[in-house]
Design a protein around this motif. Structure first.
Motif, short mmCIF file in Angstrom:
data_model
loop_
_atom_site.label_atom_id
_atom_site.label_comp_id
_atom_site.label_asym_id
_atom_site.label_seq_id
_atom_site.Cartn_x
_atom_site.Cartn_y
_atom_site.Cartn_z
N VAL A 28 1.00 -1.03 0.00
CA VAL A 28 0.04 -0.06 0.10
C VAL A 28 0.87 1.02 0.09
O VAL A 28 1.39 1.52 0.90
CB VAL A 28 -0.92 -0.02 1.20
N ARG A 29 0.95 1.86 -1.03
CA ARG A 29 1.77 3.12 -1.27
C ARG A 29 0.98 4.40 -1.34
O ARG A 29 -0.18 4.69 -1.79
CB ARG A 29 2.35 3.08 -2.61
N VAL A 30 1.11 5.16 -0.13
CA VAL A 30 0.41 6.47 0.11
C VAL A 30 1.32 7.66 -0.18
O VAL A 30 2.39 7.83 0.15
CB VAL A 30 0.05 6.69 1.62
N ALA A 31 0.68 8.30 -1.35
CA ALA A 31 1.27 9.66 -1.63
C ALA A 31 0.74 10.58 -0.78
O ALA A 31 -0.43 11.14 -0.60
CB ALA A 31 0.97 10.39 -3.10
N LEU A 32 1.72 10.96 0.38
CA LEU A 32 1.30 11.96 1.61
C LEU A 32 1.53 13.40 1.03
O LEU A 32 2.78 13.85 0.72
CB LEU A 32 2.07 11.59 2.64
N CYS A 33 0.54 14.13 0.74
CA CYS A 33 0.81 15.32 -0.14
C CYS A 33 0.24 16.57 0.73
O CYS A 33 -0.33 16.50 1.78
CB CYS A 33 -0.57 15.36 -1.28
N TYR A 34 1.07 17.70 0.60
CA TYR A 34 0.73 18.93 1.47
C TYR A 34 0.44 19.85 0.18
O TYR A 34 1.14 19.95 -0.57
CB TYR A 34 2.11 19.35 2.19
N PRO A 35 -0.66 20.85 0.41
CA PRO A 35 -1.28 21.64 -0.52
C PRO A 35 -0.57 23.05 -0.50
O PRO A 35 -1.38 23.95 -0.91
CB PRO A 35 -2.83 21.71 -0.07
N SER A 36 0.67 22.88 0.41
CA SER A 36 1.46 24.33 0.26
C SER A 36 2.91 23.89 -0.26
O SER A 36 3.09 22.55 -0.12
CB SER A 36 1.43 25.04 1.57
N PRO A 37 3.85 24.71 -0.51
CA PRO A 37 5.18 24.34 -0.81
C PRO A 37 6.13 23.37 0.18
O PRO A 37 5.55 23.65 1.28
CB PRO A 37 5.96 25.58 -1.26
N TYR A 38 7.12 23.00 -0.13
CA TYR A 38 7.76 22.14 0.69
C TYR A 38 8.26 22.91 1.79
O TYR A 38 8.24 22.46 3.09
CB TYR A 38 9.24 21.63 -0.11
N HIS A 39 8.76 24.10 1.81
CA HIS A 39 9.17 24.92 2.88
C HIS A 39 8.21 25.36 4.17
O HIS A 39 8.42 25.25 5.16
CB HIS A 39 9.99 26.10 2.40
N VAL A 40 6.92 25.04 3.65
CA VAL A 40 5.85 25.15 4.59
C VAL A 40 5.57 23.83 5.19
O VAL A 40 5.40 23.84 6.28
CB VAL A 40 4.41 25.83 3.95
N ALA A 41 5.28 22.82 4.30
CA ALA A 41 5.07 21.49 4.67
C ALA A 41 5.94 20.94 5.80
O ALA A 41 5.44 20.44 6.56
CB ALA A 41 4.89 20.63 3.45
N MET A 42 7.45 21.08 5.48
CA MET A 42 8.14 20.55 6.60
C MET A 42 8.34 21.21 7.76
O MET A 42 9.02 20.76 8.50
CB MET A 42 9.51 20.47 5.66
N SER A 43 7.66 22.23 8.18
CA SER A 43 7.44 22.81 9.46
C SER A 43 6.06 22.53 10.22
O SER A 43 5.78 22.78 11.13
CB SER A 43 7.37 24.37 9.17
N SER A 44 5.33 21.55 9.23
CA SER A 44 4.09 21.04 9.88
C SER A 44 4.36 19.72 10.67
O SER A 44 4.99 18.75 10.11
CB SER A 44 3.29 20.68 9.00
N LEU A 45 4.20 19.73 12.14
CA LEU A 45 4.42 18.77 12.74
C LEU A 45 3.48 17.53 12.73
O LEU A 45 3.77 16.28 12.72
CB LEU A 45 4.31 19.19 14.29
N GLY A 46 2.00 18.04 12.37
CA GLY A 46 1.13 16.88 11.90
C GLY A 46 1.58 16.22 10.83
O GLY A 46 1.20 14.82 10.71
N TYR A 47 2.01 16.92 9.75
CA TYR A 47 2.32 16.30 8.49
C TYR A 47 3.51 15.24 8.79
O TYR A 47 3.34 13.91 8.32
CB TYR A 47 2.80 17.34 7.61
N GLN A 48 4.51 15.65 9.45
CA GLN A 48 5.48 14.67 9.84
C GLN A 48 5.31 13.66 10.65
O GLN A 48 5.59 12.51 10.30
CB GLN A 48 6.70 15.46 10.41
N THR A 49 4.35 13.92 11.62
CA THR A 49 3.77 12.54 12.45
C THR A 49 3.10 11.70 11.57
O THR A 49 3.31 10.15 11.81
CB THR A 49 2.94 13.17 13.70
#
Length: 519
Positions: A28-49
């Motif tokens: 099962v391959r999940v494309a985990l997407c963030y609807p803002s650019p990388y520099h915003v996404a990688m500051s998201s603790l929920g996304y990383q969790t």
């Protein structure tokens, strides 16, 4: 315009600078997407969790994808959006999952789907397409505008129920069977089968704290390891989604647990949460980190909790600016919204920042709260001028936007011209002694219409995105779709009344905006 090779090289450069990237082969391959650019996404603790949680599932893997910095480059080079970890085209994943933080990121979700070659509308996708899922902070307030675009909404804290979703995906024989199963499970909303939005899920305390998986210099919080010493809030601010009635209020994590999860290599640590300074053992935790030579940042500093020790430790760790919030323009307004921050608290913070050598104090402020008068603004000018004599002061001013699932749900937006007049009045009143950093009243109005909107508001966002994303496109889309704010009650003269219909803004347009941008 960048070529496909240049786009790939930019991603590979980011990957080389990351620490903690996960890779795994799984069915099962999940494309985990963030609807803002990388520099915003990688500051998201929920996304990383959630990235880490999916990898922990025995038969699943998560591969990240982001709204590109320049979507036009991907489109013009005819490069399908793909994941960072393996280069998997997002459209070929088993599940395409989005973490959505706030309302206007909905256009970023559309952009990602479109760049991936996937139909944007749920009803236009078939069993041959990936399952499209959304979760994130937006689900705590108003996920309804997501409904036309996603198959499943994961409500609230998803550390546990993401595993339920993955297990169901593996065990159910068809998409219809999967959706029917999830529709009856707590924490999942299947818009095609249920109109009623369910309650948000709550993760078990044993799964706390959320923390960074990947540390990168290419982010808003450069090379900083993020961790939450607490989750939720014990306060009752009436405008806030994350108040004491949300998921049981504040839950604290023992400092020993926090410290054992911070890698020794992490020299910059961010303590993240809705009410970090309310943690009863914060001083001891902060002291341990600073004494170890680490630079420490804290989100959500509360003025009434800051003391000489905490401010001194922040200064010792290398901080040069201190940010807290007053929120209301006057003490009367702060009392009205149950903020509880007094002038004496803010004056104390100003004096402490000066004592410990900070360069500037920044205060967050909402403009346009219900019942706000010129007297309130005059009090703000008088008090801000007083603080500026102690320490250089900047106000971060945001127009008030009422959110669903708060006591102020349904309160009207004051109006774009009125907000702009108030900001101009404050600038004149401060005469350059205090800096005013204001977010756009126009884009706050768009946020308000989405925050108070339904599925029709989501369709209007699609029209605005297709129309180029300018303010004029949003205004036209809301009008054409007949989008109206949520017909909730508001406080007026001490009584609860229905809001009157808002006038459509008649202000100048601005340049088209990048998809996913909020202003």
């Amino acid at each position: 315009m960048a070529t496909s090779w240049e786009l790939k090289q930019a991603i590979e450069a980011r990957l080389r600078d990351e620490e903690g990237t996960l890779r795994k082969d799984a069915p099962v391959r999940v494309a985990l997407c963030y609807p803002s650019p990388y520099h915003v996404a990688m500051s998201s603790l929920g996304y990383q969790t959630i990235y880490r949680e999916i990898h922990a599932h025995p038969t699943a893997t998560a591969e990240r994808a982001f709204l590109p910095d320049d979507p036009a480059a991907w489109r013009q080079s005819r490069t399908p959006l793909y994941t960072y970890e393996s280069g998997l085209p997002v459209g070929h994943a088993s599940i395409v999952a989005f973490s959505v933080a706030y309302e206007i990121e909905l256009t970023g979700l559309m952009e990602v789907l479109d760049l991936s070659g996937l139909p944007i509308l749920r009803e236009e996708r078939t069993d041959a397409h990936p399952l499209v899922v959304a979760g994130g902070p937006l689900t705590f307030s108003n996920p309804v505008p997501l409904a036309p675009f996603v198959d499943v909404v994961v409500m609230g804290e998803s550390e546990e129920i993401i595993h339920d979703l993955l297990a169901a995906y593996e065990s159910c024989g068809s998409r219809d069977e999967l959706l029917a199963f999830l529709a009856d499970r707590p924490g999942f909303w299947v818009p095609s089968l249920r109109r009623q939005v369910p309650a948000v899920a709550k993760a078990e305390d044993a799964r706390l704290p959320a923390r960074s998986q990947i540390v990168t210099p290419h982010t808003e919080l450069r090379s900083m390891f993020l961790i939450e010493p607490e989750r939720g809030c014990s306060r009752g601010c009436t405008y806030c989604v994350m108040r004491r009635t949300t998921n049981g209020g504040m839950r604290t994590v023992p400092p020993e647990r926090v410290l054992e999860l911070i890698p020794q290599s992490a020299r910059k640590v961010g303590l993240v949460g809705a009410a970090v300074t309310d943690h009863p053992k914060l001083p001891a935790l902060l002291r341990t980190l600073v004494d170890d030579g680490r630079q420490v940042g804290i989100s959500s500093l509360r003025a009434d909790r800051l003391n000489d020790e905490i401010v001194g430790l922040l200064a010792k760790s290398g901080a040069r600016n201190l940010t807290t919030a007053s929120d209301g323009a006057s003490e009367r307004l702060r009392d009205a919204i149950d903020r509880k921050t007094k002038e004496k608290n803010l004056l104390n913070v100003a004096q402490l920042t000066r004592k410990h050598g900070f360069a500037q104090l920044k205060l967050y402020l909402m403009v346009g709260l219900p019942g706000e008068t010129q007297d309130d603004l005059d009090e703000l000018i008088r008090f801000g001028t007083e603080i500026s004599k102690i320490i250089p002061l900047a106000y971060g001013c945001s127009p008030f936007v009422a959110k669903r699932n708060t006591p102020m749900d349904g309160a009207p937006f004051e109006g774009i011209p009125e907000i702009e007049k108030k900001l101009a009045y404050l600038r004149r009143g401060f005469q350059g002694r205090v800096e005013i950093r204001a977010t756009s009243a126009r884009w706050a109005w768009v946020e308000y219409m989405m925050a108070q909107g339904d599925e029709n508001a989501g369709l209007a966002a699609m029209d605005a995105w297709r129309g180029g994303g300018s303010f004029a496109a949003w205004k036209r889309a809301f009008r054409d779709r007949d989008v109206r704010p949520h017909a909730a009650r508001r406080v007026e003269d001490g009584r609860l009344k229905l809001p009157t219909l808002a006038h459509w803004p008649t202000v100048r347009d601005d340049a088209p905006r990048r998809a996913g941008s909020a202003g």
